[in-house]
Design a protein around this motif. Structure first.
Motif, PDB file in Angstrom:
ATOM      1  N   ARG A   1       1.036  -1.633   0.165  1.00 32.97           N
ATOM      2  CA  ARG A   1       0.075   0.406  -0.355  1.00 32.97           C
ATOM      3  C   ARG A   1       0.517   1.093  -0.475  1.00 32.97           C
ATOM      4  NH1 ARG A   1      -3.640  -2.760   3.637  1.00 32.97           N
ATOM      5  NH2 ARG A   1      -5.464  -3.585   1.535  1.00 32.97           N
ATOM      6  N   LEU A   2       1.506   1.572   0.521  1.00 35.09           N
ATOM      7  CA  LEU A   2       2.650   2.227   0.927  1.00 35.09           C
ATOM      8  C   LEU A   2       3.488   2.870  -0.439  1.00 35.09           C
ATOM      9  CD1 LEU A   2       4.624   4.569   2.356  1.00 35.09           C
ATOM     10  CD2 LEU A   2       6.329   2.821   2.861  1.00 35.09           C
ATOM     11  N   THR A   3       4.160   1.538  -1.438  1.00 39.36           N
ATOM     12  CA  THR A   3       4.515   1.709  -3.108  1.00 39.36           C
ATOM     13  C   THR A   3       3.122   2.470  -3.394  1.00 39.36           C
ATOM     14  OG1 THR A   3       5.831  -0.076  -2.121  1.00 39.36           O
ATOM     15  CG2 THR A   3       5.361   0.405  -4.331  1.00 39.36           C
ATOM     16  N   GLU A   4       2.231   1.919  -3.348  1.00 39.39           N
ATOM     17  CA  GLU A   4       0.958   2.734  -4.092  1.00 39.39           C
ATOM     18  C   GLU A   4       0.520   4.202  -3.750  1.00 39.39           C
ATOM     19  OE1 GLU A   4      -2.161  -0.417  -3.753  1.00 39.39           O
ATOM     20  OE2 GLU A   4      -0.984  -1.649  -4.593  1.00 39.39           O
ATOM     21  N   LEU A   5       0.903   3.987  -2.819  1.00 42.09           N
ATOM     22  CA  LEU A   5       1.054   5.395  -2.107  1.00 42.09           C
ATOM     23  C   LEU A   5       1.391   6.527  -2.946  1.00 42.09           C
ATOM     24  CD1 LEU A   5      -0.921   4.811   1.167  1.00 42.09           C
ATOM     25  CD2 LEU A   5      -2.484   6.509  -0.503  1.00 42.09           C
ATOM     26  N   GLU A   6       2.684   6.229  -2.474  1.00 38.95           N
ATOM     27  CA  GLU A   6       3.920   6.446  -2.980  1.00 38.95           C
ATOM     28  C   GLU A   6       4.103   6.888  -4.452  1.00 38.95           C
ATOM     29  OE1 GLU A   6       6.386   8.722  -1.456  1.00 38.95           O
ATOM     30  OE2 GLU A   6       6.640   6.897   0.276  1.00 38.95           O
ATOM     31  N   MET A   7       3.437   5.927  -5.622  1.00 34.58           N
ATOM     32  CA  MET A   7       3.040   6.192  -7.042  1.00 34.58           C
ATOM     33  C   MET A   7       2.168   7.171  -7.103  1.00 34.58           C
ATOM     34  SD  MET A   7       4.314   2.186  -7.963  1.00 34.58           S
ATOM     35  CE  MET A   7       2.368   1.884  -8.942  1.00 34.58           C
ATOM     36  N   ALA A   8       0.988   6.728  -6.847  1.00 35.39           N
ATOM     37  CA  ALA A   8       0.112   8.305  -6.683  1.00 35.39           C
ATOM     38  C   ALA A   8       0.520   9.320  -6.395  1.00 35.39           C
ATOM     39  CB  ALA A   8      -1.197   7.635  -6.152  1.00 35.39           C
ATOM     40  N   PHE A   9       1.278   9.631  -5.388  1.00 32.62           N
ATOM     41  CA  PHE A   9       1.805  11.217  -4.786  1.00 32.62           C
ATOM     42  C   PHE A   9       2.661  11.363  -6.250  1.00 32.62           C
ATOM     43  CE2 PHE A   9       4.958  13.834  -2.663  1.00 32.62           C
ATOM     44  CZ  PHE A   9       3.903  14.390  -1.575  1.00 32.62           C
ATOM     45  N   ASN A  10       3.549  10.411  -6.200  1.00 34.09           N
ATOM     46  CA  ASN A  10       4.924  10.889  -7.639  1.00 34.09           C
ATOM     47  C   ASN A  10       4.154  11.387  -8.719  1.00 34.09           C
ATOM     48  OD1 ASN A  10       6.664  10.885  -5.656  1.00 34.09           O
ATOM     49  ND2 ASN A  10       7.212   8.619  -6.048  1.00 34.09           N
ATOM     50  N   ALA A  11       2.886  10.863  -9.283  1.00 34.61           N
ATOM     51  CA  ALA A  11       2.478  10.871 -10.764  1.00 34.61           C
ATOM     52  C   ALA A  11       1.464  12.016 -10.941  1.00 34.61           C
ATOM     53  CB  ALA A  11       1.196   9.947 -10.851  1.00 34.61           C
ATOM     54  N   LYS A  12       1.207  12.683  -9.152  1.00 32.72           N
ATOM     55  CA  LYS A  12       0.265  14.443  -8.970  1.00 32.72           C
ATOM     56  C   LYS A  12       1.293  14.908  -9.015  1.00 32.72           C
ATOM     57  CE  LYS A  12      -4.074  13.223  -6.991  1.00 32.72           C
ATOM     58  NZ  LYS A  12      -4.871  13.544  -5.866  1.00 32.72           N
ATOM     59  N   VAL A  13       2.858  14.790  -8.544  1.00 34.17           N
ATOM     60  CA  VAL A  13       3.652  15.577  -8.714  1.00 34.17           C
ATOM     61  C   VAL A  13       4.064  15.829  -9.964  1.00 34.17           C
ATOM     62  CG1 VAL A  13       5.912  16.410  -7.540  1.00 34.17           C
ATOM     63  CG2 VAL A  13       4.359  15.338  -6.117  1.00 34.17           C
ATOM     64  N   LYS A  14       4.295  14.834 -10.805  1.00 34.38           N
ATOM     65  CA  LYS A  14       4.845  14.987 -12.284  1.00 34.38           C
ATOM     66  C   LYS A  14       3.901  15.201 -12.997  1.00 34.38           C
ATOM     67  CE  LYS A  14       6.736  11.565 -16.037  1.00 34.38           C
ATOM     68  NZ  LYS A  14       6.541  13.263 -16.397  1.00 34.38           N
ATOM     69  N   GLY A  15       2.446  15.294 -12.609  1.00 40.91           N
ATOM     70  CA  GLY A  15       1.641  15.944 -13.100  1.00 40.91           C
ATOM     71  C   GLY A  15       1.540  17.602 -13.308  1.00 40.91           C
ATOM     72  N   HIS A  16       1.949  17.818 -12.164  1.00 42.99           N
ATOM     73  CA  HIS A  16       2.345  19.616 -12.361  1.00 42.99           C
ATOM     74  C   HIS A  16       3.131  19.919 -12.727  1.00 42.99           C
ATOM     75  CE1 HIS A  16      -0.890  20.502  -9.504  1.00 42.99           C
ATOM     76  NE2 HIS A  16      -1.061  19.603  -8.662  1.00 42.99           N
ATOM     77  N   THR A  17       4.071  19.060 -12.056  1.00 38.87           N
ATOM     78  CA  THR A  17       5.723  19.321 -13.114  1.00 38.87           C
ATOM     79  C   THR A  17       5.985  19.591 -14.481  1.00 38.87           C
ATOM     80  OG1 THR A  17       6.558  17.125 -12.742  1.00 38.87           O
ATOM     81  CG2 THR A  17       7.555  19.021 -11.146  1.00 38.87           C
ATOM     82  N   ASP A  18       5.512  19.093 -15.413  1.00 39.14           N
ATOM     83  CA  ASP A  18       4.841  18.938 -16.808  1.00 39.14           C
ATOM     84  C   ASP A  18       4.010  20.005 -17.012  1.00 39.14           C
ATOM     85  OD1 ASP A  18       5.763  15.833 -16.718  1.00 39.14           O
ATOM     86  OD2 ASP A  18       4.007  15.073 -16.527  1.00 39.14           O
TER      87      ASP A  18
END
Length: 186
Positions: free
Chosen positions: A83-100
């Protein structure tokens, strides 16, 4: 691990290797020593949890830190890691969306980890709160299996030295691992 006070105890094996400075008798075969084996993986494990199960169980077996008794505790640890891995991936995807979209990385992390209350005050996002809680949970489970540097002094590998019990497999001959240094009981 929570609830433990004082400095971490030094394992008897390390006391022996350092010359037993306290000169007290050391029992290197104390405690319960179940057979070292990898339990079967529960079916309910998620994809990431199953990956962690496959990664960690051979390492725990090699160190003598796993038995069939540990199935439930190991499943809890693996589910928490998954679950931590999945949450970290979701968090990183949202950050990537903002940096893109051209946002600075630090600002993107802040935007994802914070939101605004109806009154305009900054507040940690629910995703970030859940992520932090899962990080703490995984850290707690790491201590149960001796998977963090400070927890390694608290765990004792099994050498499977048991008295003969009806219905139990015969214990191997003493002499494997550090058990060969055990003082005979008088």
């Amino acid at each position: 691990m929570t609830g433990s006070r004082g400095p971490l105890p030094k394992p008897n094996v390390l006391k022996l290797l350092s010359g037993n400075p306290g000169k007290r008798p050391l029992n290197l075969a104390d405690g319960v020593n179940p057979r070292v084996e990898i339990p079967s993986a529960p079916r309910h494990l998620g994809k990431e949890a199953a990956k962690e199960w496959k990664r960690i169980t051979p390492l725990l077996e090699e160190l003598g830190l796993i038995s069939g008794l540990d199935r439930a505790a190991l499943a809890l640890y693996c589910q928490a890691v998954g679950r931590l891995t999945e949450l970290e991936m979701a968090f990183n995807a949202k950050v990537k969306g903002h940096t893109d979209n051209g946002m600075d990385y630090a600002e993107a992390v802040y935007q994802v980890s914070h939101g605004l209350t109806p009154n305009g005050f900054a507040q940690q996002s629910v995703l970030f709160q859940i992520l932090r809680a899962h990080r703490e949970e995984v850290n707690r489970y790491l201590g149960h299996f001796g998977l963090s540097p400070s927890a390694r002094a608290r765990v004792t590998p099994s050498n499977f030295l048991q008295p003969d019990l009806p219905g139990m497999p015969e214990a191997p001959t003493p002499g494997a691992g550090f058990a060969k240094f055990a003082q005979p009981q008088r």
